[in-house]
Scaffold this motif. Structure first.
Motif, short mmCIF file in Angstrom:
data_model
loop_
_atom_site.label_atom_id
_atom_site.label_comp_id
_atom_site.label_asym_id
_atom_site.label_seq_id
_atom_site.Cartn_x
_atom_site.Cartn_y
_atom_site.Cartn_z
N THR A 101 43.04 21.10 62.24
CA THR A 101 41.62 20.89 62.53
C THR A 101 41.48 20.85 64.05
O THR A 101 42.46 20.54 64.76
CB THR A 101 41.10 19.54 61.98
N LYS A 102 40.28 21.14 64.51
CA LYS A 102 40.06 21.14 65.95
C LYS A 102 40.36 19.76 66.55
O LYS A 102 41.00 19.65 67.59
CB LYS A 102 38.60 21.53 66.23
N ALA A 103 39.94 18.70 65.85
CA ALA A 103 40.15 17.34 66.37
C ALA A 103 41.65 17.04 66.51
O ALA A 103 42.09 16.49 67.52
CB ALA A 103 39.49 16.32 65.46
N ASP A 104 42.43 17.41 65.50
CA ASP A 104 43.87 17.14 65.57
C ASP A 104 44.54 17.95 66.67
O ASP A 104 45.42 17.45 67.39
CB ASP A 104 44.54 17.45 64.22
N VAL A 105 44.14 19.21 66.80
CA VAL A 105 44.73 20.05 67.85
C VAL A 105 44.40 19.46 69.23
O VAL A 105 45.26 19.31 70.09
CB VAL A 105 44.23 21.52 67.75
N ASP A 106 43.14 19.05 69.41
CA ASP A 106 42.72 18.52 70.71
C ASP A 106 43.41 17.21 71.06
O ASP A 106 43.50 16.85 72.23
CB ASP A 106 41.20 18.33 70.76
N SER A 107 43.87 16.46 70.05
CA SER A 107 44.48 15.16 70.38
C SER A 107 46.00 15.20 70.43
O SER A 107 46.65 14.16 70.54
CB SER A 107 44.01 14.10 69.38
N LEU A 108 46.59 16.39 70.37
CA LEU A 108 48.06 16.48 70.46
C LEU A 108 48.56 15.99 71.83
O LEU A 108 47.82 16.02 72.82
CB LEU A 108 48.53 17.92 70.23
N TYR A 109 49.82 15.59 71.86
CA TYR A 109 50.48 15.07 73.07
C TYR A 109 50.40 16.08 74.23
O TYR A 109 50.50 17.29 74.02
CB TYR A 109 51.95 14.81 72.73
N SER A 168 49.95 18.77 76.88
CA SER A 168 49.14 20.01 76.82
C SER A 168 49.37 20.76 75.51
O SER A 168 49.02 21.94 75.42
CB SER A 168 49.51 20.94 77.97
N HIS A 169 49.95 20.12 74.52
CA HIS A 169 50.33 20.85 73.31
C HIS A 169 49.14 21.49 72.60
O HIS A 169 49.27 22.58 72.03
CB HIS A 169 51.12 19.93 72.37
N GLY A 170 47.98 20.83 72.64
CA GLY A 170 46.79 21.41 72.01
C GLY A 170 46.41 22.74 72.66
O GLY A 170 46.04 23.70 71.98
N THR A 171 46.54 22.80 73.98
CA THR A 171 46.22 24.03 74.71
C THR A 171 47.18 25.15 74.29
O THR A 171 46.77 26.29 74.11
CB THR A 171 46.35 23.78 76.23
N PHE A 172 48.45 24.80 74.11
CA PHE A 172 49.43 25.82 73.72
C PHE A 172 49.15 26.32 72.30
O PHE A 172 49.25 27.52 72.02
CB PHE A 172 50.87 25.26 73.77
N VAL A 173 48.82 25.39 71.41
CA VAL A 173 48.54 25.78 70.02
C VAL A 173 47.33 26.71 69.99
O VAL A 173 47.35 27.75 69.31
CB VAL A 173 48.30 24.53 69.13
N LYS A 174 46.31 26.38 70.76
CA LYS A 174 45.11 27.24 70.77
C LYS A 174 45.45 28.64 71.28
O LYS A 174 44.90 29.63 70.78
CB LYS A 174 44.02 26.62 71.64
N GLN A 175 46.32 28.71 72.25
CA GLN A 175 46.72 30.04 72.76
C GLN A 175 47.40 30.84 71.65
O GLN A 175 47.13 32.03 71.46
CB GLN A 175 47.65 29.87 73.97
N ALA A 176 48.26 30.18 70.87
CA ALA A 176 48.95 30.87 69.77
C ALA A 176 47.92 31.30 68.70
O ALA A 176 48.01 32.41 68.15
CB ALA A 176 49.99 29.95 69.15
N LEU A 177 46.95 30.44 68.42
CA LEU A 177 45.94 30.76 67.40
C LEU A 177 45.05 31.92 67.85
O LEU A 177 44.62 32.74 67.04
CB LEU A 177 45.08 29.53 67.08
#
Ligand code: RP5
Length: 350
Positions: free
Chosen positions: A307-315, A317-326
């Motif tokens: 979910t967007k909320a879970d991705v944004d709250s990752l440790y 810069s991990h959320g930023t990396f996940v979004k790049q992969a997505l």
């Protein structure tokens, strides 16, 4: 269309090419100057990232989509990877947690206002505490000596040019953090890590899922990555950390490259900081059913629905990396409408 990199890359030519393809593109003068400076090697990635609006990011992202690996010869020391990192960094200011969060054992960070982050900008009242954790001073194998003149390794960074202060200590390429010394980090300068992004579509729910661990140190959910051991190949680091933290054994040598550079980690200081290399694997078919994580070295390990909320709250810069992969996944037309809708709902701005 294949775009060859110029010497240095010409922003106007890039704009002309894009306008031919998709109509007028407007960049402010400041954006054009910032990008041109980056490409001439004058500015570090963070300065440029701070100057990019979403529109400028789109322009650069379109450009990057057309740069092929055969174009990657260096131009004044600047590669397409630098531009890519600037685009990623601009999506969320990367150097925020390093100024506002910290492990409990750190002293309070000195306040660093947004306009005084860069070391090149004078900050007359800046008086950060100096902190090196006792575990680091005991000199485990992964820690440098406190006396910087005794350090044998070269100071390298994928985040920008390293400058040194008057004590000879390397300076964080993203700027001030409010703390000097190495804190909990062993190496002076960049501390290199590797991070795996492992995704799959849950066959029962149809939901896109991400493998995460819960860190023991902060309690936050994170990618199951870790530090590169001395002389270790990055694919080995990623596979080893994945297994140690989730018990999942997987070869990452064919994984997609996502990111290489700075991590906005709460342990960062003015003189020691985290950098990482991120690789992504999307599991399909039998493999998706077989990969079954268990708790390893950290507090928890599991696939979670994305979910967007879970991705944004990752440790960090991990959320930023996940979004790049997505974002890369979204370009792959083989995913069905349901997965594409899920990807879009996570990638939506704001
Ligand atoms: C983050 O810290 C990196 O992205 C990586 O996930 C992690 C490595 O540190 P440890 O987990 O080994 O503490 O900055």
């Amino acid at each position: 269309m294949k775009v060859a990199l110029q010497q240095p890359l010409d922003m106007l030519a890039l704009r002309r090419r894009l306008e031919n393809e998709r109509g007028p593109v407007t960049l402010t003068n400041a954006e054009q100057q910032a990008v041109t400076s980056l490409l001439k090697g004058r500015h570090t990635v963070d300065v440029v990232a701070g100057a990019l609006t979403p529109e400028a990011r789109d322009v650069l992202r379109d450009f990057l989509a057309k740069v092929t690996s055969s174009d990657t010869k260096r131009t004044n020391g600047v590669t397409p990877a630098h531009v890519k990192n600037a685009v990623i960094a601009s999506e969320k200011p990367l150097h925020v947690k390093s100024r506002t969060e910290k492990p409990d054992s750190y002293p309070t960070r000195a306040h660093v206002p947004d306009d005084k982050v860069a070391f090149a900008t004078p900050h007359a009242t800046y008086e950060p505490s100096y902190h090196v954790d006792a575990t680091v001073l005991k000199r485990p194998v992964w820690a440098d000596p406190e006396d910087i003149t005794q350090v044998k390794h070269a100071f390298k960074s994928n985040a920008g040019t390293i400058t040194f202060n008057d004590k000879g200590h390397p300076q964080n390429p993203m700027g001030r953090t409010g703390i000097e010394g190495r804190g909990l980090l062993g190496a002076w300068g960049a501390n290199q890590a590797g991070d795996p992004i492992l995704t799959k579509v849950n066959p029962n729910s149809g939901k896109l899922e991400l493998l995460v661990i819960q860190r023991k140190d902060s309690g936050q959910w994170a990618l199951p990555g870790g530090m590169v051991d001395a002389g270790e190949n990055i694919f080995k680091t990623i596979a080893r950390e994945l297994e140690e933290e989730t018990t999942v054994k997987l070869d990452f040598s064919d994984a997609k490259h996502v990111y290489q550079g700075y991590v906005d980690d709460r342990r960062n200081t003015d003189n020691a900081w985290m950098e990482t290399t991120v690789k992504h694997k999307h599991l399909t078919g039998k493999l998706a059913a077989q990969v079954n994580p268990h708790v390893g070295d950290e507090a928890d390990a599991r696939f979670i629905p994305l979910t967007k909320a879970d991705v944004d709250s990752l440790y960090a810069s991990h959320g930023t990396f996940v979004k790049q992969a997505l974002r890369e996944m979204l370009k792959d037309k083989s995913f069905d409408a349901s997965v594409r809708a899920q990807l879009r709902s996570i990638l939506v701005e704001g």
